[in-house]
Every structure is written in structure tokens, then in C-alpha cells.
Design a protein around this motif. Structure first.
Motif, PDB file in Angstrom:
ATOM      1  N   ALA A   2       1.001  -0.956   0.110  1.00 46.05           N
ATOM      2  CA  ALA A   2       0.227   0.075  -0.435  1.00 46.05           C
ATOM      3  C   ALA A   2       1.124   1.070  -0.405  1.00 46.05           C
ATOM      4  CB  ALA A   2      -1.200   0.202   1.436  1.00 46.05           C
ATOM      5  N   ASP A   3       0.547   2.313  -0.740  1.00 48.80           N
ATOM      6  CA  ASP A   3       1.135   3.645  -0.963  1.00 48.80           C
ATOM      7  C   ASP A   3       0.252   4.396  -0.470  1.00 48.80           C
ATOM      8  OD1 ASP A   3       2.855   5.638  -1.478  1.00 48.80           O
ATOM      9  OD2 ASP A   3       2.711   5.303  -3.913  1.00 48.80           O
ATOM     10  N   GLY A   4       0.368   5.755   0.854  1.00 58.48           N
ATOM     11  CA  GLY A   4      -0.942   6.119   1.312  1.00 58.48           C
ATOM     12  C   GLY A   4      -0.412   7.326   0.408  1.00 58.48           C
ATOM     13  N   ARG A   5       0.316   7.744  -0.642  1.00 55.61           N
ATOM     14  CA  ARG A   5       0.734   9.091  -1.108  1.00 55.61           C
ATOM     15  C   ARG A   5       0.004   9.261  -2.873  1.00 55.61           C
ATOM     16  NH1 ARG A   5       7.124   8.154  -2.237  1.00 55.61           N
ATOM     17  NH2 ARG A   5       5.692   5.922  -2.377  1.00 55.61           N
ATOM     18  N   GLY A   6      -0.858   8.241  -2.788  1.00 58.01           N
ATOM     19  CA  GLY A   6      -1.806   8.799  -4.403  1.00 58.01           C
ATOM     20  C   GLY A   6      -2.641   8.047  -3.805  1.00 58.01           C
ATOM     21  N   GLY A  64       2.481  -8.477   2.756  1.00 60.44           N
ATOM     22  CA  GLY A  64       1.318  -8.137   3.802  1.00 60.44           C
ATOM     23  C   GLY A  64       1.827  -8.006   5.449  1.00 60.44           C
ATOM     24  N   PRO A  65       0.598  -7.733   5.789  1.00 59.85           N
ATOM     25  CA  PRO A  65      -0.549  -7.621   5.660  1.00 59.85           C
ATOM     26  C   PRO A  65      -0.796  -5.886   5.612  1.00 59.85           C
ATOM     27  CG  PRO A  65      -0.742  -8.372   8.094  1.00 59.85           C
ATOM     28  CD  PRO A  65       1.041  -8.384   6.855  1.00 59.85           C
ATOM     29  N   THR A  66      -1.762  -5.060   5.108  1.00 59.38           N
ATOM     30  CA  THR A  66      -1.466  -3.623   5.074  1.00 59.38           C
ATOM     31  C   THR A  66      -1.711  -3.590   6.550  1.00 59.38           C
ATOM     32  OG1 THR A  66      -1.783  -3.646   2.555  1.00 59.38           O
ATOM     33  CG2 THR A  66      -2.507  -2.104   4.025  1.00 59.38           C
ATOM     34  N   VAL A  67      -1.556  -1.957   7.188  1.00 58.38           N
ATOM     35  CA  VAL A  67      -2.089  -2.111   8.500  1.00 58.38           C
ATOM     36  C   VAL A  67      -1.813  -0.843   8.252  1.00 58.38           C
ATOM     37  CG1 VAL A  67      -2.050  -1.726  10.609  1.00 58.38           C
ATOM     38  CG2 VAL A  67      -1.044  -3.911   9.269  1.00 58.38           C
ATOM     39  N   ILE A  68      -3.402   0.071   8.719  1.00 61.53           N
ATOM     40  CA  ILE A  68      -3.480   1.492   8.993  1.00 61.53           C
ATOM     41  C   ILE A  68      -4.243   1.843  10.663  1.00 61.53           C
ATOM     42  CG2 ILE A  68      -5.532   1.232   8.294  1.00 61.53           C
ATOM     43  CD1 ILE A  68      -5.299   4.532   7.142  1.00 61.53           C
ATOM     44  N   GLU A  69      -3.314   2.944  11.136  1.00 63.77           N
ATOM     45  CA  GLU A  69      -3.679   2.431  12.443  1.00 63.77           C
ATOM     46  C   GLU A  69      -4.110   5.004  12.674  1.00 63.77           C
ATOM     47  OE1 GLU A  69      -1.528   2.101  15.766  1.00 63.77           O
ATOM     48  OE2 GLU A  69      -0.121   0.947  14.842  1.00 63.77           O
ATOM     49  N   ALA A  98      -8.235  16.517   9.578  1.00 63.84           N
ATOM     50  CA  ALA A  98      -9.179  17.648   9.557  1.00 63.84           C
ATOM     51  C   ALA A  98     -10.328  17.315  10.487  1.00 63.84           C
ATOM     52  CB  ALA A  98     -10.867  17.497   8.451  1.00 63.84           C
ATOM     53  N   LEU A  99     -10.383  16.830  11.666  1.00 65.78           N
ATOM     54  CA  LEU A  99     -10.549  16.321  12.644  1.00 65.78           C
ATOM     55  C   LEU A  99      -8.889  16.790  14.090  1.00 65.78           C
ATOM     56  CD1 LEU A  99     -12.983  13.215  12.136  1.00 65.78           C
ATOM     57  CD2 LEU A  99     -13.604  15.694  12.681  1.00 65.78           C
ATOM     58  N   ASP A 100      -7.575  16.944  13.763  1.00 64.90           N
ATOM     59  CA  ASP A 100      -6.670  16.734  14.538  1.00 64.90           C
ATOM     60  C   ASP A 100      -5.949  15.124  14.760  1.00 64.90           C
ATOM     61  OD1 ASP A 100      -6.519  20.006  14.499  1.00 64.90           O
ATOM     62  OD2 ASP A 100      -8.609  19.973  16.251  1.00 64.90           O
ATOM     63  N   GLY A 101      -6.705  14.520  13.909  1.00 64.59           N
ATOM     64  CA  GLY A 101      -5.839  12.485  14.536  1.00 64.59           C
ATOM     65  C   GLY A 101      -5.090  13.419  13.335  1.00 64.59           C
ATOM     66  N   GLY A 102      -4.434  11.499  13.516  1.00 61.27           N
ATOM     67  CA  GLY A 102      -3.167  11.649  12.946  1.00 61.27           C
ATOM     68  C   GLY A 102      -3.651  10.040  12.383  1.00 61.27           C
ATOM     69  N   THR A 103      -2.894   9.436  11.752  1.00 67.24           N
ATOM     70  CA  THR A 103      -2.450   8.229  10.100  1.00 67.24           C
ATOM     71  C   THR A 103      -1.094   7.142  10.732  1.00 67.24           C
ATOM     72  OG1 THR A 103      -2.470   8.763   8.297  1.00 67.24           O
ATOM     73  CG2 THR A 103      -5.072   8.725   9.505  1.00 67.24           C
ATOM     74  N   THR A 104      -0.934   6.538  10.691  1.00 66.80           N
ATOM     75  CA  THR A 104       0.278   5.448   9.987  1.00 66.80           C
ATOM     76  C   THR A 104      -0.531   4.404   9.258  1.00 66.80           C
ATOM     77  OG1 THR A 104       0.844   5.906  12.708  1.00 66.80           O
ATOM     78  CG2 THR A 104       2.137   4.119  11.535  1.00 66.80           C
ATOM     79  N   LEU A 105       1.121   4.075   8.123  1.00 65.68           N
ATOM     80  CA  LEU A 105       0.181   3.245   6.949  1.00 65.68           C
ATOM     81  C   LEU A 105       1.241   2.305   6.761  1.00 65.68           C
ATOM     82  CD1 LEU A 105      -1.820   2.038   4.709  1.00 65.68           C
ATOM     83  CD2 LEU A 105      -0.667   3.643   3.760  1.00 65.68           C
ATOM     84  N   THR A 106       1.223   1.054   7.191  1.00 69.21           N
ATOM     85  CA  THR A 106       1.816   0.114   6.934  1.00 69.21           C
ATOM     86  C   THR A 106       1.356  -0.814   5.739  1.00 69.21           C
ATOM     87  OG1 THR A 106       1.823  -0.863   8.675  1.00 69.21           O
ATOM     88  CG2 THR A 106       3.415   0.219   9.124  1.00 69.21           C
ATOM     89  N   GLY A 107       2.612  -1.266   4.997  1.00 69.57           N
ATOM     90  CA  GLY A 107       1.812  -2.584   4.029  1.00 69.57           C
ATOM     91  C   GLY A 107       3.669  -2.871   3.536  1.00 69.57           C
ATOM     92  N   PRO A 108       3.953  -3.383   3.759  1.00 69.36           N
ATOM     93  CA  PRO A 108       5.516  -4.168   3.286  1.00 69.36           C
ATOM     94  C   PRO A 108       4.607  -4.682   2.266  1.00 69.36           C
ATOM     95  CG  PRO A 108       4.881  -5.115   5.535  1.00 69.36           C
ATOM     96  CD  PRO A 108       3.930  -4.146   5.402  1.00 69.36           C
ATOM     97  N   ALA A 109       5.707  -5.439   1.356  1.00 70.54           N
ATOM     98  CA  ALA A 109       5.575  -6.488   0.328  1.00 70.54           C
ATOM     99  C   ALA A 109       5.420  -8.101   1.104  1.00 70.54           C
ATOM    100  CB  ALA A 109       6.364  -6.503  -0.301  1.00 70.54           C
TER     101      ALA A 109
END
Length: 64
Positions: A22-26, A52-57, A39-50
Motif C-alpha cells: 500500500a502507498d499512502g501518497r497517491g 502484507g499485511p497492510t495496516v492503518i492506524e 480535518a479532525l486533528d487526528g493522525g494516521t500511520t500506514l504500513t504495507g510491506p511487500a
């Protein structure tokens, strides 16, 4: 999906059983989530190593 109550907010952790990469840039998926969370003053972290698995926090601030 896992939800956690934090002292300063809420954390959601979502993962899949895909092949990763997974690529969070596009695109509109991860980037759209990041914009909405920011927009809600929150944050995200995305990991998606070849392989898998893809994980978004997502962390959102809130008062309990």
C-alpha cells in the motif's frame, strides 16, 4: 479491526490479509482517509510491506 480507548482519544487499527504494498501518497483510499482524519486533528500511520499485511492506524482526539 481493533478499537482502543486512549487517555487522549480513540485509536482504530485496521488490517487486511492482502499482499501489502500500500502507498499512502497517491490515490483516493489511504490519502482520503489521512485528509479526513487530519480535518479532525487526528493522525494516521500506514504500513504495507511487500507480502502484507497492510495496516492503518487512526488516532482521533476526544475527551472522555
Amino acid at each position: 479491526m481493533r478499537l482502543e480507548r486512549l487517555r487522549t482519544g480513540l485509536r482504530a487499527v485496521i488490517s487486511d490479509d492482502g499482499r501489502g504494498g500500500a502507498d499512502g501518497r497517491g490515490g483516493s483510499g489511504p490519502l482520503g482517509i489521512r485528509r479526513r482524519v487530519a480535518a479532525l486533528d487526528g493522525g494516521t500511520t500506514l504500513t504495507g510491506p511487500a507480502g502484507g499485511p497492510t495496516v492503518i492506524e487512526v488516532e482521533l482526539p476526544c475527551v472522555w
